[in-house]
Scaffold this active site. Structure first.
Site, PDB file in Angstrom:
ATOM      1  N   ASP A 116       0.692  -1.154   0.048  1.00 41.77           N
ATOM      2  CA  ASP A 116       0.093  -0.058   0.056  1.00 41.77           C
ATOM      3  C   ASP A 116       0.866   1.261  -0.069  1.00 41.77           C
ATOM      4  O   ASP A 116       2.052   1.297   0.503  1.00 41.77           O
ATOM      5  CB  ASP A 116      -0.978  -0.089   1.145  1.00 41.77           C
ATOM      6  CG  ASP A 116      -2.053   0.972   1.044  1.00 41.77           C
ATOM      7  OD1 ASP A 116      -2.429   1.393   0.009  1.00 41.77           O
ATOM      8  OD2 ASP A 116      -2.690   1.028   2.264  1.00 41.77           O
ATOM      9  N   ASN A 150     -10.015  -2.870  -7.399  1.00 39.91           N
ATOM     10  CA  ASN A 150      -9.198  -1.867  -7.994  1.00 39.91           C
ATOM     11  C   ASN A 150      -9.536  -1.700  -9.533  1.00 39.91           C
ATOM     12  O   ASN A 150      -9.252  -0.201  -9.927  1.00 39.91           O
ATOM     13  CB  ASN A 150      -7.684  -2.403  -8.081  1.00 39.91           C
ATOM     14  CG  ASN A 150      -6.858  -2.309  -6.764  1.00 39.91           C
ATOM     15  OD1 ASN A 150      -5.988  -3.212  -6.637  1.00 39.91           O
ATOM     16  ND2 ASN A 150      -7.495  -1.603  -6.010  1.00 39.91           N
TER      17      ASN A 150
END
Length: 260
Positions: A35, A83
């Site tokens: 991340d 995503n």
């Protein structure tokens, strides 16, 4: 990759592992939620795409370190089912980036005996990427080095639904009695079938959540969260995560062995 991934024949992992770490108490399987690529880029006044490029380099380095230090498996959360909701140009860039990295790095993965698998609903990926994934999986399937699992179009809930559907289909066909369904039979229908569950989950960028990642497999994993953005994740950050892991007493729901 510019440097070898796996340990050379005349050097053992215990020799390469930092002396602060106990080579006999390393996790067998490390999972990472990578991340912070976008925030890393934005903090430097760069396009988000540059963060993803830098993230690839961090992943290559982490794979090399895990291999050199004697960790048997690394699973990386590369692209989630959620995503797809990102801007189209970013998604297209990521798909192209996956293709280019595979084309560039496959020979090195083969030479260094890395076994690579892609976990997720791969049918939704661009056809060219699917073909590259199939080729990489086939060409490295017999390799005996580190297992490198790349979760691509992966979602933990979807994985569990898929496993339940497959078991239900077996039961409906008379191939499996419902009362015979247990943890082992469900685990055998997961994308990770045949892989030991992760011992350690590392999440970068300071976020304290697992984001629909390996919901079944992380049941007993130790979790290490670092404020480091993924592109800055390096040997020192990995060492800190492993030291944190080695400071834990893993009880798997039981009592500490030292507890009276």
């Amino acid at each position: 990759m510019s440097r070898p991934l796996a340990t050379s024949h005349d050097t053992t992992p215990s020799q390469l592992c930092p002396p602060e770490l106990d080579g006999d108490r390393l996790p067998v399987h490390v999972a990472v939620i990578m991340d912070g690529n976008g925030r890393w880029a934005e903090a430097r006044g760069l396009p988000r795409m540059m963060g993803h490029r830098a993230g690839v380099e961090a992943l290559k380095s982490t794979l090399r370190l895990c291999s050199d230090w004697g960790i048997a498996a690394l699973t990386a959360y590369a692209f989630s089912t959620e995503n797809w909701s990102r801007p189209g140009d970013e998604v297209n860039f990521l798909m192209t980036l996956f293709e280019r990295v595979l084309q560039k790095e496959l020979r090195t993965l083969e030479e260094e005996q890395v076994r690579i698998r892609f976990l997720g609903d791969l049918d939704a990926l661009p056809l060219k990427l699917q073909e590259l994934i199939g080729d990489a999986t086939e060409r490295t399937a017999a390799n005996d080095g580190i297992h490198f699992n790349v979760c691509t179009n992966y979602g933990g809930r979807r994985e569990l639904v898929r496993a339940a559907q497959r078991l239900a289909r077996q039961a409906a066909n008379g191939d499996l009695m419902p009362e015979d369904i247990d943890e082992n039979s469900l685990a055998a229908e997961l994308f990770t079938a045949g892989e030991q569950d992760p011992d350690l989950l590392i999440r970068t960028s300071g976020e304290h959540r697992i984001s629909n990642f390996l919901l079944w497999q992380l049941a007993y994993a130790e979790i290490h969260v670092t404020d480091v953005f993924w592109p800055d994740f390096n040997a020192e950050a990995l060492k800190r995560a492993l030291l944190d892991f080695q400071s834990r007493s893993r009880r798997f729901g039981g009592l500490d062995p030292l507890t009276p």
